[in-house]
Write a protein that holds these residues in place. Structure first.
Motif, short mmCIF file in Angstrom:
data_model
loop_
_atom_site.label_atom_id
_atom_site.label_comp_id
_atom_site.label_asym_id
_atom_site.label_seq_id
_atom_site.Cartn_x
_atom_site.Cartn_y
_atom_site.Cartn_z
N UNK A 23 1.08 -1.42 0.29
CA UNK A 23 0.10 -0.23 0.21
C UNK A 23 1.21 1.38 0.27
N UNK A 24 2.09 1.07 0.79
CA UNK A 24 2.69 2.16 0.91
C UNK A 24 3.19 2.78 -0.70
N UNK A 25 3.60 1.31 -1.58
CA UNK A 25 4.08 1.76 -2.40
C UNK A 25 2.67 2.14 -3.90
N UNK A 26 1.63 1.23 -3.89
CA UNK A 26 0.37 2.19 -4.11
C UNK A 26 -0.08 3.53 -4.13
N UNK A 27 0.46 4.22 -2.53
CA UNK A 27 -0.40 5.29 -2.71
C UNK A 27 0.57 6.38 -3.15
N UNK A 28 2.37 6.39 -3.65
CA UNK A 28 2.84 6.91 -4.56
C UNK A 28 1.46 7.32 -5.89
N UNK A 29 0.63 6.76 -6.68
CA UNK A 29 0.57 6.56 -7.70
C UNK A 29 -1.11 7.98 -7.91
N UNK A 30 -1.30 8.10 -6.46
CA UNK A 30 -2.72 8.99 -6.29
C UNK A 30 -1.97 10.81 -6.05
N UNK A 31 -0.23 11.16 -6.98
CA UNK A 31 -0.33 11.88 -7.44
C UNK A 31 -0.46 12.17 -8.36
N UNK A 32 -0.72 11.27 -9.59
CA UNK A 32 -0.70 11.48 -11.06
C UNK A 32 -2.26 10.91 -11.35
N UNK A 51 12.45 3.17 3.29
CA UNK A 51 11.69 2.31 2.72
C UNK A 51 10.72 3.69 1.29
N UNK A 52 10.78 4.35 2.44
CA UNK A 52 10.87 5.65 1.67
C UNK A 52 11.61 5.89 -0.30
N UNK A 53 12.38 5.55 0.21
CA UNK A 53 13.20 5.89 -1.05
C UNK A 53 13.23 4.66 -1.54
N UNK A 54 13.15 3.62 -1.83
CA UNK A 54 12.94 2.43 -2.95
C UNK A 54 11.45 2.04 -2.83
N UNK A 55 10.53 2.85 -1.87
CA UNK A 55 9.72 2.64 -2.96
C UNK A 55 8.82 4.19 -3.81
N UNK A 56 9.66 4.88 -3.82
CA UNK A 56 10.11 5.96 -4.40
C UNK A 56 10.13 6.16 -5.83
N UNK A 57 11.41 5.08 -5.99
CA UNK A 57 12.28 4.65 -7.10
C UNK A 57 11.28 3.83 -7.82
N UNK A 115 7.77 2.26 -12.53
CA UNK A 115 6.39 1.85 -13.19
C UNK A 115 5.91 2.94 -13.88
N UNK A 116 5.46 3.79 -13.25
CA UNK A 116 5.16 4.58 -13.83
C UNK A 116 5.71 5.55 -15.27
N UNK A 117 6.92 5.57 -15.41
CA UNK A 117 7.54 5.65 -17.10
C UNK A 117 7.33 4.60 -17.76
N UNK A 118 6.95 3.61 -17.54
CA UNK A 118 6.86 2.04 -18.04
C UNK A 118 5.99 2.32 -18.67
N UNK A 119 4.94 3.29 -18.07
CA UNK A 119 3.24 2.74 -18.55
C UNK A 119 2.89 4.44 -19.07
N UNK A 120 4.23 5.55 -19.25
CA UNK A 120 3.69 6.26 -19.64
C UNK A 120 4.59 5.42 -21.61
#
Length: 283
Positions: A12-21, A156-162, A167-172
């Protein structure tokens, strides 16, 4: 739109980052969920892995508006990963892409090690059989090796951001036409994947998990717009570097070149049909 699903607190901590997009709908399933809502579901915690498998919740209503493409994040060794098969089954009518975050297993013992071994193997078998569109393996240890300056407090924040930004760029890239190049669709049997960040000077790969027997190699090269406009011979230089990489009938290479206002960066996605084994410990 793409639905992002985090199964377990760490995922979930990884998934939360996608809320910014704006292109994602983010679903969080974990025991730390404070309040259930349209996009949040509280999972129960149990002492034994078997209890998780026996108590998979009915998520029919929760997933009623999920998008056609669903990217599911699962962190190995977490007890909540025992929910994953039951949850994935309830999404089987969608195009499922699994992102498996592999922990450093060297110091894992007991039940967490057993959970990781089982989840890692079973999810690959399901992917190879076509239940999922693909399964991408990412190693926390390899991300840490690439980023030696990570502090404990921001670990963990650094790993999750990476993981998120990759993944976001690959989706793009997946849904954007390149300026030049032709990315070949991987063979249907090659459903197990990994990702490398590229050194743009020599296109050397820094793998987030190094696959055994990679088959299809897709290079996504993002080049600063000023270079694209003014640098003569750039295309030939990049292609010549790619031609030097190992390739044959069983190991195909394709590429796409994209424009960015940022500094040059890139990724390689490797695809295989080979089940990945646990890497042996090195002294």
């Amino acid at each position: 739109m793409i639905s992002i699903v985090g199964v377990g607190n760490a995922a979930c901590e990884i998934a939360k980052n996608f809320k910014t997009q704006k292109n994602y709908n983010v679903y969080l399933l974990g025991s730390n969920v404070e309040r259930q809502s349209k996009y949040q579901y509280r999972l129960q915690e149990f002492e034994n892995p078997e209890e998780y498998e026996e108590n998979v919740p009915d998520l029919t209503d929760f997933f009623s508006n999920v998008d056609d493409i669903v990217q599911v994040f699962i962190v190995g060794a977490s007890y909540s990963s025992n929910y994953s098969l039951g949850i994935l089954q309830q999404l089987s009518h969608k195009k499922i892409q699994v992102f498996y975050i592999k922990p450093d297993i060297e110091l894992l013992t007991g039940t967490p090690r057993l959970i990781e071994n089982m989840t890692f193997g079973v999810l690959q078998e399901y992917a190879r059989s076509g239940v999922f569109e693909n399964m991408t393996i990412i190693s926390n240890l390899e991300i840490e090796n690439m980023s030696p300056d990570i502090s404990i407090k921001n670990y963990y924040q650094s790993l999750n951001n990476t993981i998120f930004s990759t993944i976001h760029y690959l989706n793009f890239f997946t849904y954007t036409e390149p300026e030049i190049g032709l990315l070949v669709k991987p063979l249907e049997i090659n459903r197990i994947r990994s990702i490398a960040a590229l050194n743009m000077k020599n296109l050397e790969e820094n793998w987030l998990f190094e696959l055994d027997a990679p088959r299809d190699m897709c290079y996504y090269l993002c080049i600063n717009n000023e270079r694209l406009e003014s640098e003569a011979g750039l295309h030939k230089s990049l292609v010549n570097k790619l031609k030097k990489k190992p390739h044959n009938t069983f190991r195909r290479i394709s590429y796409g070149i994209y424009e960015t206002h940022l500094q040059d960066f890139g990724f390689c996605v490797a695809h295989t049909n080979a089940i990945q084994q646990q890497k042996p410990l090195t002294s």
